[in-house]
Design a protein around this motif. Structure first.
Motif, PDB file in Angstrom:
ATOM      1  N   TYR A   1      -1.443   4.171  -9.928  1.00 18.62           N
ATOM      2  CA  TYR A   1      -2.451   3.504 -10.742  1.00 18.62           C
ATOM      3  C   TYR A   1      -3.061   2.266 -10.092  1.00 18.62           C
ATOM      4  N   GLU A   2      -2.427   1.693  -9.090  1.00 15.08           N
ATOM      5  CA  GLU A   2      -2.933   0.459  -8.473  1.00 15.08           C
ATOM      6  C   GLU A   2      -3.901   0.710  -7.328  1.00 15.08           C
ATOM      7  N   GLU A   3      -3.836   1.881  -6.738  1.00 18.07           N
ATOM      8  CA  GLU A   3      -4.558   2.105  -5.477  1.00 18.07           C
ATOM      9  C   GLU A   3      -6.063   1.976  -5.602  1.00 18.07           C
ATOM     10  N   LEU A   4      -6.629   2.424  -6.711  1.00 21.82           N
ATOM     11  CA  LEU A   4      -8.083   2.377  -6.850  1.00 21.82           C
ATOM     12  C   LEU A   4      -8.597   0.943  -6.763  1.00 21.82           C
ATOM     13  N   ASN A   5      -7.943   0.023  -7.445  1.00 25.98           N
ATOM     14  CA  ASN A   5      -8.360  -1.377  -7.384  1.00 25.98           C
ATOM     15  C   ASN A   5      -8.149  -1.974  -5.996  1.00 25.98           C
ATOM     16  N   LEU A   6      -7.045  -1.616  -5.361  1.00 29.20           N
ATOM     17  CA  LEU A   6      -6.798  -2.112  -4.005  1.00 29.20           C
ATOM     18  C   LEU A   6      -7.893  -1.648  -3.046  1.00 29.20           C
TER      19      LEU A   6
ATOM     20  N   ASN B   1     -16.996   3.056 -13.500  1.00 27.84           N
ATOM     21  CA  ASN B   1     -17.071   2.287 -12.253  1.00 27.84           C
ATOM     22  C   ASN B   1     -18.221   2.815 -11.406  1.00 27.84           C
TER      23      ASN B   1
ATOM     24  N   GLY C   1     -10.954  -0.634  -3.940  1.00 29.37           N
ATOM     25  CA  GLY C   1     -12.222  -1.222  -4.359  1.00 29.37           C
ATOM     26  C   GLY C   1     -12.415  -2.641  -3.869  1.00 29.37           C
ATOM     27  N   ASP C   2     -11.322  -3.390  -3.761  1.00 28.35           N
ATOM     28  CA  ASP C   2     -11.412  -4.763  -3.258  1.00 28.35           C
ATOM     29  C   ASP C   2     -11.773  -4.821  -1.784  1.00 28.35           C
TER      30      ASP C   2
ATOM     31  N   GLN D   1     -10.395   4.091 -15.420  1.00 30.16           N
ATOM     32  CA  GLN D   1     -10.629   3.379 -14.162  1.00 30.16           C
ATOM     33  C   GLN D   1     -11.790   3.915 -13.313  1.00 30.16           C
TER      34      GLN D   1
ATOM     35  N   LYS E   1     -19.194   2.125  -8.555  1.00 26.42           N
ATOM     36  CA  LYS E   1     -18.918   2.138  -7.121  1.00 26.42           C
ATOM     37  C   LYS E   1     -18.139   3.379  -6.673  1.00 26.42           C
TER      38      LYS E   1
END
Length: 488
Positions: free
Chosen positions: A160-165, A213, A167-168, A209, A215
């Protein structure tokens, strides 16, 4: 009475076979004279027969093309090579001759992709499917690749964390896939794969998520099970569950257009190997087609990530039987001049089976034996537990050297064994030979890596200063001896 080794093989298996033939009671592999190879390079040795890589890629492409035509399937097929099976440059160079794509699993894989791009081996249109659990270095490398214009790099979301990582770090719009956490076979020690996101959580994850989005676009659903692609109720059940997820996602996500069914094609591990590849592919394509037609959604483009199937059947290892030990009235140990633990670690780690055949002396009587490696480890052996059947070889005679070969060892053994690094009991890594064919079909060979030296191993162990000091002392001693010699 049929007591010769050739009689045993002939009455047990269909022989000769496509890749194995016999000439003058000596084994040939894809037309390669193995005794001539031994005469030129010695034993032990490992080899890679490069043309087999291209052959298997094109076999799979042909099977999928046939299945797609037979089912009037509207999607296309993309063959990806799973690099973790063998990262070597000669393997990638051969595989990439065949218009394929790449699957990666770690940060350093991206460095290899960039190296291949610099050489013109791949382009921005080559799909780079980035699997695996992603943390800082891997995320940054994927982002660098996409930021530099590789629009077909598709990171597969594993948690669940990878998409935000991602995207940053990624500066432009990008595509992603989601890996399904498949349920394991009942005999497994756990119920669900540690990789990916659970079936029931994928649609909520997309809604939370990805959907809003601007992007990110979801392009691919990724499905893989540890047991591989096999004609079992378990496999078909998991595939149907995957298709339900694809259909539910497709109805709310127009950008989803690809289904990655992973790897898992088996490779030949016995002369009795029997697997109907065309049937399995036909059935997979048909199941996808039927499920999508019933749900009235477009069929996906199909991706595969074949690793062992691509490179496994290209590899082999050759050993000499050094000595025979009669340990009791029933067990004879043929001791090879290397180690199974160091050169074929899968034989003791997971009881992996490989094809094992004598290379010479097929016209001699045979005997039942066990095979032992040189290390002082009790697990350094290869016997009927791994080999499926008892091991029979031509009778050992000290005055007549016996050579044996293990075949289809091309996937994972070098990387798991730590190529170029320390080996168990410091048994050196054997010489590695590359075998190819020129434009006229003639066999060519070259040494990819010589046998490891004691200096290399001692250097890894931190003895490099002692090695150089010892060499200096020997040189000084030689100078002193020369200067004291009255004849000089």
């Amino acid at each position: 009475m049929k007591t010769k080794y050739i009689d045993l093989i002939d009455q047990t298996f269909y022989f000769p076979q496509e890749e194995f033939t016999l000439q003058n009671n000596e084994l040939h592999f894809h037309g390669v004279d193995l005794m001539a190879l031994i005469a030129q390079y010695g034993a032990p040795l490992k080899f890679t027969y490069l043309p087999k890589i291209s052959e298997n890629i094109n076999r799979a492409k042909s099977w999928f093309e046939t299945a797609i035509k037979a089912n009037n399937y509207a999607g296309n097929y993309n063959y990806c090579y799973c690099t973790k099976s063998s990262h070597f440059k000669h393997v990638l160079n051969e595989a990439l001759k065949n218009d394929i794509h790449i699957e990666t699993s770690s940060a350093f894989d991206i460095d290899i992709v960039e190296n291949l791009k610099a050489q013109g081996k791949i382009t921005n249109d080559t799909y780079v499917i980035s699997n695996g659990f992603k943390r800082d270095r891997y995320v940054k490398n994927i982002a660098r690749l996409i930021n530099n214009g590789h629009h077909n790099c598709i990171p597969i979301i594993d948690n669940y964390e990878e998409l935000n990582l991602l995207g940053d770090e990624i500066e432009k719009d990008f595509q992603v896939g989601i890996r399904i956490a498949s349920e394991e076979e009942p005999k497994f020690e756990f119920y669900t794969s540690r990789l990916g996101i659970g079936y029931k959580n994928i649609v909520p994850f997309y809604n939370d998520q990805i959907k809003g989005n601007p992007k990110v676009k979801l392009k691919m659903l990724h499905f893989f099970i540890n047991t591989g692609i096999r004609d079992t109720a378990y496999y078909w059940n998991e595939l149907l569950k995957c298709l339900k997820v694809y259909i539910n996602l497709k109805k709310i996500c127009p950008s989803l257009d690809s289904l990655n069914i992973g790897g898992g094609f088996p490779i030949k591990n016995s002369l009795a190997f029997d697997y109907d590849y065309q049937y399995m592919i036909n059935e997979i394509v048909n199941q996808i087609q039927k499920a999508c037609e019933e749900a009235r959604v477009d069929v996906p483009n199909i991706f595969t990530e074949f690793g062992s199937f691509t490179v496994g059947e290209s590899g082999g290892a050759v050993y000499e039987v050094l000595y025979q030990k009669q340990q009791n009235d029933r067990e004879k140990w043929n001791m090879i001049n290397s180690s199974f633990i160091t050169t074929m670690p899968d034989t003791w780690a997971i009881n992996k089976r490989f094809i094992m055949l004598a290379i010479n002396r097929w016209d001699r009587e045979y005997e039942r034996v066990l095979l032992g490696g040189l290390t002082c480890d009790s697990d350094d052996y290869y016997n009927s537990e791994q080999h499926m059947n008892a091991i029979y070889l031509p009778k050992y005679k000290k005055e007549e050297p016996l050579y044996i070969g293990f075949f289809n060892t091309g996937a994972y053994q070098e990387t798991i064994g730590g190529f170029g690094g320390l080996q168990h009991c410091l048994i050196p890594q054997p010489k590695h030979i590359l075998i190819d064919r020129d434009d006229q079909g003639n066999i060519t060979t070259e040494v990819f890596a010589p046998q490891q030296t004691s200096e290399q191993l001692l250097s890894i162990l931190g003895y490099q200063n002692m090695v150089s000091e010892s060499s200096d002392e020997q040189t000084n001693e030689k100078v002193l001896l020369q200067s004291s010699n009255p004849l000089i």
